[in-house]
Write a protein that holds these residues in place. Structure first.
Motif, PDB file in Angstrom:
ATOM      1  N   ALA A  80     -27.247   1.521 -37.466  1.00  0.00           N
ATOM      2  CA  ALA A  80     -26.140   2.467 -37.586  1.00  0.00           C
ATOM      3  C   ALA A  80     -24.999   1.836 -38.362  1.00  0.00           C
ATOM      4  O   ALA A  80     -24.386   2.469 -39.227  1.00  0.00           O
ATOM      5  CB  ALA A  80     -25.668   2.898 -36.198  1.00  0.00           C
TER       6      ALA A  80
ATOM      7  N   ILE B 247     -23.447   3.305 -41.778  1.00  0.00           N
ATOM      8  CA  ILE B 247     -22.035   3.661 -41.906  1.00  0.00           C
ATOM      9  C   ILE B 247     -21.409   2.896 -43.066  1.00  0.00           C
ATOM     10  O   ILE B 247     -20.688   3.455 -43.892  1.00  0.00           O
ATOM     11  CB  ILE B 247     -21.285   3.376 -40.581  1.00  0.00           C
TER      12      ILE B 247
ATOM     13  N   LEU C 196     -19.826   4.669 -46.407  1.00  0.00           N
ATOM     14  CA  LEU C 196     -18.437   4.513 -46.847  1.00  0.00           C
ATOM     15  C   LEU C 196     -18.372   3.977 -48.270  1.00  0.00           C
ATOM     16  O   LEU C 196     -17.535   4.403 -49.065  1.00  0.00           O
ATOM     17  CB  LEU C 196     -17.678   3.588 -45.886  1.00  0.00           C
TER      18      LEU C 196
ATOM     19  N   VAL D 185     -13.836  -1.432 -46.557  1.00  0.00           N
ATOM     20  CA  VAL D 185     -14.276  -1.286 -45.162  1.00  0.00           C
ATOM     21  C   VAL D 185     -15.775  -1.047 -45.093  1.00  0.00           C
ATOM     22  O   VAL D 185     -16.453  -1.534 -44.177  1.00  0.00           O
ATOM     23  CB  VAL D 185     -13.508  -0.185 -44.384  1.00  0.00           C
TER      24      VAL D 185
ATOM     25  N   PHE E 159     -18.441  -3.233 -42.917  1.00  0.00           N
ATOM     26  CA  PHE E 159     -19.368  -2.742 -41.877  1.00  0.00           C
ATOM     27  C   PHE E 159     -20.805  -3.128 -42.208  1.00  0.00           C
ATOM     28  O   PHE E 159     -21.582  -3.483 -41.316  1.00  0.00           O
ATOM     29  CB  PHE E 159     -19.246  -1.230 -41.714  1.00  0.00           C
TER      30      PHE E 159
ATOM     31  N   ILE F  20     -20.230  -1.928 -34.815  1.00  0.00           N
ATOM     32  CA  ILE F  20     -20.998  -0.736 -34.446  1.00  0.00           C
ATOM     33  C   ILE F  20     -22.143  -1.185 -33.562  1.00  0.00           C
ATOM     34  O   ILE F  20     -23.045  -1.887 -34.009  1.00  0.00           O
ATOM     35  CB  ILE F  20     -21.565  -0.044 -35.708  1.00  0.00           C
TER      36      ILE F  20
END
Lengths: 502, 160, 325
Positions: free
Chosen positions: B10, B14, B18, B57, B61, B74
């Protein structure tokens, strides 16, 4: 004529049975539409205009003013209980209010919102009565450079809402800024991120994003978690009403919220949302227990709710004294004045003094009515939480889609709502805070437009932000707010080490 | 949470999402025709900043998804997910917006309400139906007749 | 109901409309239902025009039910796209539009233009005023023109949206004064009172708006009106025209009504007759008086020609400003 004598005259006008009835009708209708997302006071008054054309103007304006105030009371109810803000001014209320409701303190949250709104509305009306000329001068001092500095200050408040992780909070803020880009650029008319879709040119409405992130996102999330669905919500825990401790914690935020909200309403680009951010930030900073924020701190409801109602009162100052509309609703009210061939402005107080003072007096009465209407109902409203979940969420989604559709009569907005709803679900699932996204959306557009306006006027000279005294002062405050905590932490650490050494 | 998972899928998704979003915004800004202005800061400047921010960002991630489980942003969710309920509500919303204009607010509204109630596990169809019809019809009459709002009448036009 | 039955019923409706057209002696009696699209949110100028028209048509009793439908967005081009798309060929739909839409079509690079409509008539209009703060050192239009010529960038104009009527007038004035249009320093404000506050607070040098919006502030002396964009002096407004002060510009922010494309000549004539009857009704005259709208009724072919001429003028000035490539 003396202000007090005029005001007494105004009460004589407002207290006639007919005008009291208009006031009651306005406040009730306002509370009702405030509850519904998307259907706000501006739309309602616009739709009522043709119907009221045949009415006596005093009665019509008393009703409109009641409606305007009432909408702010109503929207806090759904923010707190259902995590579904009815108007954008009460988005921040949902942050602490809904946690309180889930902890069984929903009635107390509703009460502090209602009393805070009453305090702010009444103090705001007093300010309209006696201090209007002062605030009018303030409103005109603000040009694009000053607004930009103000937005910078407002942006620092996002730090209070970032949540447990900086990257996640920052991502949420950036997503809000990105959503704010969509549409026609105000300064050049250039389409941005519209992908040649005509309906995207008008931009994505704050209501669509707020309802999508909060109501639809929450409904999807709850549906996905059978374990949370089984959990029973306790409508009331402890005293049904505010406890002595809750009173003690509420009264200062009410007053501070009022002081923040009123001047913002009077500013031509102020709005009701920004003072609620500032108020939340201020309350968290001033609190002795800032760690309670995010876990249902009553100050976080009391302050912003007072701020948004005070802002509504503030809007009336430039409208009545200068004919200057500072919000969408004020612009519609201006159209209503024109419908009766009245010109708001300096001449209105002398040419239509019965109407103006009747209207001002009705604001006092309307606030009392709203308090009487909302306070006993708080105990009743919280029972909404005992409605079985299938019916509750069915109703929330029904009214969310209804409200969003009526923004533009467009099913395209429902497509957007669906997509933002999925975003809201994902953010909840992976623990991203949603409030920074809304703040980014609201502030980003304004800050960019004011920044570029200021530079256009100065022909590209960026020193305007520092040569305008008001702008400079606001930027210094913003810097202090930003650097202050770092400095405190540094000093505390140093003291610690000194102590340790000693 | 399983401590031995090599990476957070995940988190990676993500992060890449982004990054992609940042790329789209960057591309869109680069395609703009910039009219001359005195501001020197045209409509493309803020989008560039936001695009770079999102990319940063996003990269974080994506990188972080390989970090040891304790330091991951996450985390793999430690609870069951009712995908069926999600799908029912999602489909309900999509069908609702497609039938709203042709069939009208009343039918679309009742359909949406029933879908959501069903997804939340209700099987009391009679109760849900009565509540749905009452709510929808009352709001339709209230808004269109009371306030002059334009809600689509659809095939029930003339009946209400 | 599927698409096919929808089309079938639309065709049936059209046929029914056509039949009754032939049967009825007065074409205005042809309609059971008339929809007026206001391509803006409730409350604005276009919405008010649509609602005034709704009342005027209804007062004549020629049409049983008249409804107003708001389709806001993008300077009206969202409504325009709907009119040219799904409403195509329908003889019971009208849409309000105006000068603002001419500019919005250009700035939004809209695929649909006013050529994709059936023009019916221009209805009303409003003239624009150029103002400075009451305390400004600029006393006359000549002062402003002199400043503009010396350095166009030094005159920051405050007004409404980019490419809108206010922006167009600023461009026309700069051009007529011989200043460099491409150096125009126009600052668009988003609606409400923001532009007004910027002018009153002295944050911009001059401001542009429709007269009635700032009438109160002009009368109370907080704003000084330097000129009005009317062809000649307007009764009851004590402001010299731009023309009489040597700036050869006239501009009316007109509002008009159009029908969907693809109508036959008879259908167009029937709609024109309906609008004509409404404009001559007492109800319409009352609205004009109450709202201070200038009657600029111009039906049929003359209106079509006006739209074409305005399109040329607006395109040229927006290109000069650099807003349209």
């Amino acid at each position: 004529m003396d202000v007090l004598a005029s005001l007494l005259q105004g009460f004589a006008t407002a207290l006639t049975p007919m005008n009291l009835m208009w006031c009651l009708l306005g406040t009730t209708l306002g509370t009702a539409i405030g509850i519904l997302p998307g259907i706000g006071p501006a739309l309602t008054i616009a739709l009522l205009l043709p119907i009221t054309a045949k009415l006596d103007p005093t009665g019509a304006f008393i009703m409109f003013a009641g409606l305007y105030y009432g909408a702010m009371y109503g929207s806090s109810t759904t923010s707190i209980l259902l995590n579904t803000p009815g108007e954008s001014g009460s988005i921040i209320t949902a942050v602490e209010g809904n946690v309180m409701a889930k902890n069984g303190r929903g009635a107390a949250a509703l009460a502090t919102a209602a009393i805070g709104s009453f305090v702010a509305g009444t103090l705001g009306t007093i300010a309209i009565t006696f201090l209007a000329p002062l605030f009018v001068k303030l409103a005109l001092l603000f040009g694009p450079a000053e607004y930009f500095a103000l937005m910078v200050l407002a942006f620092t408040t996002v730090s209070a809402l970032l949540g447990s992780s900086l990257p996640r909070g920052l991502t949420s803020l950036l997503l809000g800024l990105a959503i704010g880009l969509v549409g026609t650029d105000v300064l050049t008319g250039q389409p941005r991120l519209t992908f040649d879709i005509l309906s995207l040119l008008r931009g994505i409405d704050i209501v669509v994003v707020a309802v999508g992130l909060f109501a639809v996102g929450e409904a999807l999330y709850m549906a996905s978690r059978p374990d949370m669905r089984a959990g029973e919500i306790v409508p009331i825990r402890g005293s049904i009403f505010m406890t002595a401790d809750e009173w003690r914690r509420s009264w200062k935020p009410w007053l501070r919220g009022t002081a923040l909200g009123f001047p913002f309403g009077a500013l031509p680009a102020g709005g009701t949302e920004i003072p609620t951010f500032l108020s939340y930030f201020l309350e968290k900073r001033m609190s002795k227990k800032p760690e309670e924020f995010g876990k249902g701190a009553i100050e976080g409801v009391a302050g912003p709710e007072a701020a948004n109602n005070a802002a509504v009162a503030g809007v009336l100052v430039p409208l009545l004294t200068l004919g200057l509309p500072t919000s969408a609703t004020a612009a519609i009210l201006l159209a209503a004045f024109e419908q009766y061939n009245l010109k708001p402005g300096p001449l209105l107080f002398s040419s239509s003094s019965t109407l103006v003072w009747g209207l001002i007096a009705s604001l006092y009465i309307g606030n009392v009515m709203l308090l009487i209407l909302n306070l006993p109902l708080a105990g009743l409203w919280v029972r909404l939480l005992s409605i079985p979940q299938p019916l509750l969420y069915g109703g929330i989604l029904l009214f969310s889609t209804l409200g969003v559709y009526s923004l533009n009569n467009s099913t395209f907005d429902l497509v957007l709502l669906f997509l933002v709803g999925i975003l809201g679900f994902l953010m909840r699932r992976y623990d991203f805070p949603v409030a920074p996204c809304i703040i980014g959306l609201i502030l980003g557009r304004l800050a960019e437009a004011q920044f570029r306006r200021a530079l256009t006027i100065s022909q590209g000279d960026a020193s305007v932000f520092f040569t305008h005294p008001l702008s400079l002062a606001l930027l210094i405050i913003a810097a202090l707010v930003f650097v202050g905590p770092l400095f405190y932490r540094w000093r505390a650490a140093k003291l610690q080490s000194v102590k340790a050494a000693g | 949470m399983k401590p031995d998972t090599p990476k957070s899928a995940a988190g990676l998704a993500i992060g890449l999402g982004l990054l992609l979003l940042g790329g789209i915004i960057f591309y869109d800004a680069s395609q703009m025709q910039i009219p001359p202005t005195y501001a020197r800061v045209g409509p493309q400047v803020f989008p560039y900043f936001i695009a770079v921010g999102l990319a940063v960002v996003g990269a974080y991630f994506a990188w972080n998804s390989w970090a040891p489980a304790a330091r991951r942003e996450i985390v793999a969710e430690g609870f069951a997910t009712d995908w069926r309920a999600l799908l029912i509500i999602g489909a309900g919303l999509l069908i609702h917006l497609n039938i709203l204009k042709p069939l009208g607010f009343v039918i679309a509204g009742v359909f949406l309400f029933m879908c959501v109630a069903f997804a939340f596990g209700s099987r009391s169809f009679l109760r849900d139906g009565i509540v749905a019809i009452t709510l929808v019809v009352a709001s339709y009459i209230g808004f269109t007749h009371g306030l002059g709002l334009q809600l689509p009448a659809g095939i029930l036009a003339g009946l209400l | 109901m599927n698409r096919r039955t929808l089309i079938a019923s639309a065709v049936a409706l059209l046929l029914a409309g056509g039949l009754s057209l032939n049967l009825a002696s007065t074409p205005a009696l042809a309609l059971d239902e008339l929809r007026i699209i206001a391509p803006a949110a409730p409350g604005g100028g276009w919405d008010q025009t649509a609602r005034a028209m709704q009342e005027a048509v209804q007062s004549g009793g020629a049409v049983k039910a008249v409804t107003v439908e708001n389709v806001p967005g993008a300077g009206g081009t969202v409504g325009l796209a709907q009119l040219a798309g799904q409403e195509q060929g329908k003889d019971n739909v009208l849409m309000v539009n105006g000068l603002v839409m001419v500019g919005a079509i250009l700035t939004n690079k809209s695929a649909v233009t006013l050529e994709n409509t059936t023009p019916i008539a221009r209805l009303t209009g409003e003239y624009e005023v150029i103002v400075v703060p009451g305390s400004s050192e600029l006393k006359t239009l000549a002062d402003l023109v002199a400043k503009l010529k010396a350095d166009p960038g030094a005159v920051a104009w405050g007004g409404g949206s980019a490419g809108g009527t206010d922006h167009i007038l600023a461009g026309l004035v700069a051009k007529a004064s011989g200043a460099d249009v491409s150096k125009l320093n126009y600052v668009p404000f988003s609606g409400g009172g923001e532009a007004l506050a910027a002018v009153m607070g002295g944050h911009v040098v001059a401001g542009i708006s429709g007269y009635s919006e700032w009438e109160g502030q002009i009368k109370s002396g907080e704003l000084r009106a330097l000129g009005i964009s009317a062809p000649e002096r307007v009764a009851g407004i004590d402001i010299p025209t731009l023309k009489e002060q040597g700036v050869d510009v006239e501009l009316a922010n007109w509002r008009a009504i159009v029908a969907p494309p693809g109508l036959t000549d008879e259908q167009k004539q029937a709609l024109l007759a309906t609008v004509d009857a409404a404009v001559k009704s007492d109800s319409w005259k009352k609205v004009l008086a109450a709202k201070n709208w200038t009657d600029l009724y111009l039906p049929g072919d003359d209106f079509t020609k006006l739209v074409a001429a305005e399109n040329v003028r607006v395109t040229e000035i927006l290109k000069g400003i650099g807003l349209v490539q």
